[in-house]
Design an enzyme around this catalytic site. Structure first.
Site, PDB file in Angstrom:
ATOM      1  N   ASP A 131      36.585  35.952  49.123  1.00 32.23           N
ATOM      2  CA  ASP A 131      36.252  37.333  49.491  1.00 32.23           C
ATOM      3  C   ASP A 131      35.152  37.954  48.630  1.00 32.23           C
ATOM      4  O   ASP A 131      34.548  38.948  49.018  1.00 32.23           O
ATOM      5  CB  ASP A 131      37.498  38.219  49.525  1.00 32.23           C
ATOM      6  CG  ASP A 131      38.153  38.436  48.165  1.00 32.23           C
ATOM      7  OD1 ASP A 131      37.767  37.767  47.183  1.00 32.23           O
ATOM      8  OD2 ASP A 131      39.078  39.264  48.077  1.00 32.23           O
ATOM      9  N   HIS A 132      34.892  37.413  47.463  1.00 29.51           N
ATOM     10  CA  HIS A 132      33.756  37.793  46.606  1.00 29.51           C
ATOM     11  C   HIS A 132      33.766  36.855  45.416  1.00 29.51           C
ATOM     12  O   HIS A 132      34.566  35.907  45.376  1.00 29.51           O
ATOM     13  CB  HIS A 132      33.833  39.261  46.161  1.00 29.51           C
ATOM     14  CG  HIS A 132      35.105  39.627  45.486  1.00 29.51           C
ATOM     15  ND1 HIS A 132      35.414  39.239  44.198  1.00 29.51           N
ATOM     16  CD2 HIS A 132      36.180  40.328  45.920  1.00 29.51           C
ATOM     17  CE1 HIS A 132      36.611  39.681  43.874  1.00 29.51           C
ATOM     18  NE2 HIS A 132      37.107  40.338  44.900  1.00 29.51           N
ATOM     19  N   CYS A 154      37.192  43.425  46.103  1.00 31.00           N
ATOM     20  CA  CYS A 154      37.972  43.067  47.286  1.00 31.00           C
ATOM     21  C   CYS A 154      37.994  44.111  48.397  1.00 31.00           C
ATOM     22  O   CYS A 154      37.640  43.813  49.543  1.00 31.00           O
ATOM     23  CB  CYS A 154      39.395  42.707  46.875  1.00 31.00           C
ATOM     24  SG  CYS A 154      40.185  43.881  45.774  1.00 31.00           S
ATOM     25  N   GLU A 170      40.933  34.770  46.894  1.00 30.97           N
ATOM     26  CA  GLU A 170      40.424  35.952  46.208  1.00 30.97           C
ATOM     27  C   GLU A 170      39.676  35.602  44.929  1.00 30.97           C
ATOM     28  O   GLU A 170      40.061  34.684  44.195  1.00 30.97           O
ATOM     29  CB  GLU A 170      41.595  36.880  45.857  1.00 30.97           C
ATOM     30  CG  GLU A 170      42.281  37.474  47.066  1.00 30.97           C
ATOM     31  CD  GLU A 170      43.111  38.678  46.693  1.00 30.97           C
ATOM     32  OE1 GLU A 170      42.527  39.669  46.223  1.00 30.97           O
ATOM     33  OE2 GLU A 170      44.329  38.623  46.857  1.00 30.97           O
ATOM     34  N   ASP A 171      38.641  36.366  44.668  1.00 37.67           N
ATOM     35  CA  ASP A 171      37.981  36.364  43.360  1.00 37.67           C
ATOM     36  C   ASP A 171      37.466  34.994  42.953  1.00 37.67           C
ATOM     37  O   ASP A 171      37.587  34.598  41.797  1.00 37.67           O
ATOM     38  CB  ASP A 171      38.948  36.881  42.276  1.00 37.67           C
ATOM     39  CG  ASP A 171      39.406  38.303  42.508  1.00 37.67           C
ATOM     40  OD1 ASP A 171      39.273  38.789  43.638  1.00 37.67           O
ATOM     41  OD2 ASP A 171      39.915  38.921  41.561  1.00 37.67           O
TER      42      ASP A 171
END
Length: 622
Positions: free
Chosen positions: A240-241, A79, A40-41
């Protein structure tokens, strides 16, 4: 005797050949296991991508064995919308899942792709995060839990196993106390961030978290080896980003959309590998995370369904390379917004449909980050340079960046005549994309839900008769360019039969300013009684700013009434409260009452209930 031996030899060779043919056919029919490792992130701040400050030996080794894609975009820079596109292979703006932590129904024909793998015999597991903006239907996962694992499948059953790491999440960057492992003095501070100890500390902690996440990746890959599955499993790692720091996560800049994607294909399944595959290869093919769903179906031998908007980049059903990547920013937590981005191999184009808002507009969750706090404090003190200060100013309707010479996207070329042809090409590509994907972000959130009735948002989007999207887009485009010459056409739009046209027309007059609003004051005042909350709130925003005292009073009363979710629902309440916050001191006459409007009840999805509360707190803080 000799003839008998010769015959036996020929028979043995025939048997061996038959066994070999059978084994070959079995291998041809065999399906690979698929292991997804997501984090994530985080963007491509990895050693394999050239970041010397990063310490991620497991991921670097995976990239050395496989292929890494260097031009990969998330479909959204946050997300839940991003994961919504990933799990369906359909853009979140087409399914209505673009607003943060919304819960909109997902129905035929669109499905979450692991269900298709499961129906084909795969064992599907997710450990553990879902965070989609659609409720997960039954039949998607064999197991989705903190203990979900491929080890609980039937013997010999192929698996699709997902392991999501939350270690690099935004919330972990700001945890204190923390003793930095990476030296804050050695990190690169991007030009849009102020170079302060707080900012350097956050970046250093981000790199620490990348290393912790990498250790989790190493552990999963070791489990694969221990189980004897490494030779039969395709491994896919992705983020995810982008990075969970301001102007990264939530924004349509490289720091928010660029993500790592590493794919390893074992030798026995090399026929399924992406074009140009080889150990340590870097591919500059344009890839969207939207493409993951059809790609996984393709490597499993399943033809992706026609409704998928993603494009497979490996397997027998791989499609041609993309010419463009697209992404969108919509409501971020409690604050309304709409921006769209598109890029080719070199240029990034962003279209902001709420240019009245600053990039750094107050978001409760974002302001918990030390970097955000010190950045805002330096803005308030007038101590930022022009690049850093731009984050706190109103957005330009259009942004154009040359990523080859400006990888941080800090020099906006949209107003440069030398780039007029590139700007026109990007405009046309984005327009075709918005209309082709039937972008529901052009509707106020409350409008989307009101007009869909019993249908899913996707069904509404695809109904060209019920949704005049081209006319709505034309109005939104005209409204947000802030040209005084468009005022008469926008005033005429206030009487349009479509509520989204009325909404954008009212917003357009407010963006042009006082003169346009005063000329159109009478029809704007009539919209205060509009049956649809979108036009009503947009008209109230315009008159609260530029109307006469009576019009301002009536506008504030309209906003206050709409802020009570019991009147028009939770989305209308968020829209009205968002405007009240943006009005600042102009909302003082209703501030006390707005700060205590009713909280959403149990009839509102749990994931959305907190946003009204956050807006009420922002109202109370002035």
């Amino acid at each position: 005797m000799t003839a008998r031996v010769s015959w036996l030899r020929r028979a043995a060779c025939a048997v061996i050949a038959l066994i070999a043919v059978s084994a070959g056919r079995a291998r041809a029919q065999e399906r690979p296991n698929i292991l997804w490792l997501s984090s994530e992130d985080n963007g491509p701040q990895l050693g394999a991508y050239g970041d010397r400050n990063s310490t991620v030996p497991a991921l670097d080794a995976l990239a050395a064995r496989g292929i890494r894609f260097t031009r990969v975009w998330a479909a959204a820079p946050v997300c839940a919308p991003s994961r919504t596109a990933i799990i369906t292979g359909v853009l979140q703006q087409s399914t209505g899942g673009m607003h943060m932590r919304s819960e909109v129904p997902l129905g035929a024909p669109v499905r979450m792709f692991p269900a298709l793998l499961r129906e084909a015999g795969y064992y599907t597991t997710n450990n553990v995060k879902e965070d989609y903006n659609h409720p997960t239907p039954a039949g998607v996962w064999d197991e989705s839990s903190r203990t979900a694992h491929w080890r609980t499948r039937r013997p010999g059953q192929p698996f699709f196993a997902v392991f999501n790491s939350v270690t690099t999440h935004e919330s972990q960057i700001r945890v204190r106390p923390h003793t930095p492992v990476h030296d804050p003095a050695s990190v690169r501070v991007p030009p849009y961030h102020p170079d302060t100890p707080e900012v350097r500390r956050d970046w250093a902690q981000y790199y620490d978290k990348l290393s912790e996440m990498d250790a989790e990746v190493a552990a999963r890959l070791q489990e694969l080896e221990q189980d004897g599955l490494a030779a039969s499993t395709i491994v896919v790692y992705w983020g995810d980003h982008g990075v969970g720091l301001p102007r990264g996560k939530r924004w349509l800049y490289p720091a928010g959309l660029d993500v790592p994607l590493i794919v390893y294909v074992p030798e026995r399944f090399r026929v399924l590998a992406p074009e140009g595959y080889g150990p340590g290869v870097a591919s500059d093919r344009l890839v969207s995370l939207l493409d993951l769903a059809p790609t996984m179906l393709s490597v499993a031998g399943i033809r992706p369904p026609e409704w998928m908007q993603g494009r497979a980049f490996m397997g027998p059903h791989a499609g041609p390379p993309r010419d463009w990547l697209a992404a969108g920013r919509d409501r971020m937590d409690e604050r309304v917004d709409m921006s769209r981005a598109i890029r080719d191999g070199r240029h990034l184009y962003i279209r902001n449909f709420h240019p009245e808002r600053a990039q750094g507009e107050y978001l409760a969750y974002m302001f918990e980050m030390p970097t955000t706090q010190v950045w805002k404090a330096l803005h308030d003190a007038g101590r930022l340079d022009a690049v850093q200060e731009a984050f706190w100013q109103e957005k330009s309707p259009e942004e154009l960046y040359d990523l080859a010479t400006d990888p941080d996207a800090v020099r906006n070329l949209a107003g440069d005549p030398a780039h007029a042809l590139t700007l026109a090409r990007c405009r046309a590509a984005l327009r075709a994309h918005l209309l082709g994907t039937r972008d529901l972000g052009l509707l106020p959130e409350t409008d989307m839900h009101r007009r869909r009735g019993e249908r899913t948002p996707y069904e509404l989007a695809m109904d060209t008769a019920a949704l005049p999207l081209e006319r709505i887009l034309d109005t939104a485009d005209m409204a947000t360019r802030r040209r005084s010459g468009d005022a008469a056409r926008l005033q005429a739009g206030l009487a349009d039969a479509d509520p989204a046209v009325r909404y954008w027309s009212a917003l357009g007059l407010r963006l042009i300013g006082a003169g346009a609003v005063r000329v159109a004051a009478a029809p704007l005042q009539a919209l205060l009684a509009d049956r649809d909350p979108g036009p009503r709130v947009a008209a109230a925003d315009a008159l609260a700013r530029y109307g006469d005292p009576v019009q301002r009073r009536d506008s504030l009363a309209t906003l206050l009434a709409t802020a009570d979710y019991r009147r028009d629902g939770n989305h209308a309440a968020m829209l009205a409260l968002d405007v009240i916050v943006a009005l600042g001191p102009l909302a003082d006459p209703i501030r006390a009452e707005a700060a205590v409007v009713a909280e959403p009840g149990k009839d509102v999805p749990l994931r959305e209930q907190e946003y009204v509360g956050r807006l009420k707190k922002a109202v109370a803080k002035k």
